[in-house]
Design an enzyme around this catalytic site. Structure first.
Site, PDB file in Angstrom:
ATOM      1  CD  GLU A  98      87.122 -90.853 -11.504  1.00 25.67           C
ATOM      2  OE1 GLU A  98      85.996 -90.920 -10.986  1.00 25.67           O
ATOM      3  OE2 GLU A  98      87.501 -91.634 -12.395  1.00 25.67           O
ATOM      4  CB  SER A 118      81.833 -84.615  -8.537  1.00 23.92           C
ATOM      5  OG  SER A 118      81.621 -85.844  -9.178  1.00 23.92           O
ATOM      6  CD  GLN A 134      86.132-114.536 -19.966  1.00 25.44           C
ATOM      7  OE1 GLN A 134      85.456-113.549 -20.220  1.00 25.44           O
ATOM      8  NE2 GLN A 134      86.660-115.298 -20.900  1.00 25.44           N
ATOM      9  CB  ILE A 135      83.826-118.237 -14.184  1.00 28.08           C
ATOM     10  CG1 ILE A 135      85.264-117.952 -13.736  1.00 28.08           C
ATOM     11  CG2 ILE A 135      83.345-119.588 -13.660  1.00 28.08           C
ATOM     12  CD1 ILE A 135      85.444-117.769 -12.254  1.00 28.08           C
ATOM     13  CG  PHE A 170      69.672 -86.855   0.895  1.00 28.51           C
ATOM     14  CD1 PHE A 170      69.143 -86.069   1.899  1.00 28.51           C
ATOM     15  CD2 PHE A 170      70.968 -86.623   0.475  1.00 28.51           C
ATOM     16  CE1 PHE A 170      69.897 -85.058   2.486  1.00 28.51           C
ATOM     17  CE2 PHE A 170      71.737 -85.614   1.047  1.00 28.51           C
ATOM     18  CZ  PHE A 170      71.200 -84.832   2.054  1.00 28.51           C
ATOM     19  N   GLY A 171      67.544 -85.654  -2.055  1.00 27.62           N
ATOM     20  CA  GLY A 171      67.773 -85.016  -3.344  1.00 27.62           C
ATOM     21  C   GLY A 171      68.901 -84.007  -3.288  1.00 27.62           C
ATOM     22  CG  LEU A 172      73.743 -83.800  -2.791  1.00 23.12           C
ATOM     23  CD1 LEU A 172      73.724 -82.525  -1.977  1.00 23.12           C
ATOM     24  CD2 LEU A 172      74.697 -84.810  -2.140  1.00 23.12           C
ATOM     25  CB  THR A 173      72.782 -85.638  -7.813  1.00 20.67           C
ATOM     26  OG1 THR A 173      73.581 -86.380  -6.899  1.00 20.67           O
ATOM     27  CG2 THR A 173      73.500 -85.544  -9.144  1.00 20.67           C
ATOM     28  CD  GLU A 213      75.282 -93.099  -0.730  1.00 20.01           C
ATOM     29  OE1 GLU A 213      75.910 -92.846   0.299  1.00 20.01           O
ATOM     30  OE2 GLU A 213      74.201 -93.696  -0.736  1.00 20.01           O
TER      31      GLU A 213
END
Ligand SMILES: Cc1cc2nc3c(=O)[nH]c(=O)nc-3n(C[C@H](O)[C@H](O)[C@H](O)COP(=O)(O)OP(=O)(O)OC[C@H]3O[C@@H](n4cnc5c(N)ncnc54)[C@H](O)[C@@H]3O)c2cc1C
Length: 383
Positions: free
Chosen positions: A367, A133, A336-337, A124-127, A363
């Site tokens: 923000e 955004s 870290q663990i 799906f080519g949206l960006t 997606e």
């Protein structure tokens, strides 16, 4: 009454995918990831299990399940690896779903069987380079009708599953008039359609992500998906659902961090005892479990509203926000663990650390989720 327990069928599917992830993904994914190789055999295996067909009806070759069942599968896969989970997520929710929801009968008959079986992928080519955004504001790709063909010009950024050996087409959003957005199917291999080389990414190394460009690309007018001018509404619907799916992937990653940490603190010793005896680490793991559990409840709640046919926009944003935070926090705590070993690529937690960040971006960024939640609360548009 609220009941979040799984049905027998859902529990069986969850166990099947858990076993698949353990037996078919875990032993090989580290090497594929290191080499940035696409997991073709794993994709074929997921196809055989019917995972690409989970939310589609049997008449299209699907499993007759629902979107929540897909989310359960995504969660189990992401407990082991997110590149694999996102390949399934994008294949179903961004590849096949727009055709199933908005396509013509002919498009469904032509494309769905092979997408639903997992033999083929779609993207799906949206960006676009100018913005993800603010899609309408950043969109420069155009499509104009010339006789019975669309002529497409422009480019797309960061498109998942767009350049694999089994990718059949990309559904592209384009301006078809002033402030008019439509979606059009562009088959891979169409003259003028260039699929760029894979990006070098921080994480999701085995997932296929590429830049696409369109230079006077001609496709039949019949490749329009749904009504002309409905592209904006279509992708908003696809993204609302997709947010629940990304929340499920995030929960899987967050839970995978708990799984790995529980195992490691029983094996590793420091100052003469298992590190799992130290309260500081027990509290860390307890907090990680709390985050994974809370995020799971959030995506179950959003999915429940969606399946009941009620508005779920706000709940989907909440689920995505909570779950992606959980994934980031748990990935940090798990590495870290593991101490120095957490920084080594041979341990899964290092992969989880690299994979978690994108969950706060893809997606819809965190923000954007907050903007959507604020709007749902009736707050005025902010600047
Ligand atoms: C690995 C990967 C896979 C992807 N796969 C796909 C895909 O298959 N298909 C597809 O179409 N896209 C895909 N994307 C794109 C992804 O959806 C976008 O990157 C994302 O929506 C953000 O868009 P952007 O990168 O243009 O950031 P921008 O929109 O430029 O945002 C930059 C920063 O500004 C913030 N911001 C923007 N507007 C506001 C505002 N009004 N208020 C406050 N903050 C704001 C953002 O939250 C962000 O922090 C993928 C991205 C990646 C990295």
């Amino acid at each position: 009454m609220i009941d979040f327990s799984l049905t027998d069928e859902q529990e069986e599917l969850r166990r099947t995918v858990e076993r698949f992830a353990r037996e078919a993904v875990a032993p090989v994914i580290g090497d594929l990831y290191e080499r940035g190789a696409f997991p073709y055999e794993i994709v074929a295996g997921m196809g055989k299990l019917g995972l690409f067909g989970l939310p589609f009806p049997e008449e299209h070759g699907g499993m007759g399940g629902d979107y929540f069942t897909l989310c359960l599968a995504l969660e189990e896969l992401a407990r082991v690896d997110s590149s694999v989970a996102i390949t399934l997520e994008a294949g179903v929710s961004l590849g096949a779903m727009p055709i199933y929801r908005f396509g013509t009968d002919e498009q469904k008959a032509r494309y769905l069987p092979r997408l639903v079986s997992g033999e083929r992928l779609a993207a799906f080519g949206l960006t676009e380079p100018g913005g993800g955004s603010d899609v309408p504001g950043g969109m420069r790709t155009t499509a104009r009708l010339d006789g019975d063909e669309w002529v497409i010009n422009g480019s797309k950024s960061f498109i998942t599953n767009s350049g694999t050996d089994v990718t059949e087409f990309v559904t592209v959003t384009a301006l078809t008039g002033e402030k008019e957005i439509s979606t059009i199917i562009v088959p891979n291999g169409t003259p003028g359609f260039t699929v760029g080389k894979k990006y070098s990414k921080v994480g999701w190394s085995s997932s296929d992500t590429r830049e696409l460009s369109f230079d006077d690309v001609r496709v039949p007018a019949a490749n329009l998906v749904g009504e002309r001018g409905r592209g904006y509404a279509q992708f908003l619907q696809i993204l609302d659902e997709g947010r629940i799916a990304i929340a499920a992937v995030s929960v899987g990653l967050a839970q995978g961090c708990v799984d790995e940490s529980l195992r490691y603190v029983r094996e590793r010793e420091a100052f003469g005892r298992e590190i799992g005896r130290y309260q500081a680490l027990q509290f860390k793991i307890a907090d990680m479990e709390v985050r994974a559990h809370t995020a799971r409840v959030a995506y179950y709640a959003a999915a429940a509203k969606m399946l009941a046919g009620r508005s779920f926009k706000k709940e989907a944003s909440i689920a995505k926000l909570v779950a992606s935070n959980a994934a980031m926090d748990n990935a940090r705590d798990a590495t870290q663990i593991f101490g120095g070993y957490g920084f080594m690529n041979e341990y899964a937690v290092g992969r989880f650390y690299r994979d978690a960040k994108i969950l706060e971006v893809g997606e819809g960024t965190s923000e954007v989720q907050r903007i959507l939640i604020a709007r749902a609360l009736g707050l005025p548009p902010s600047v």
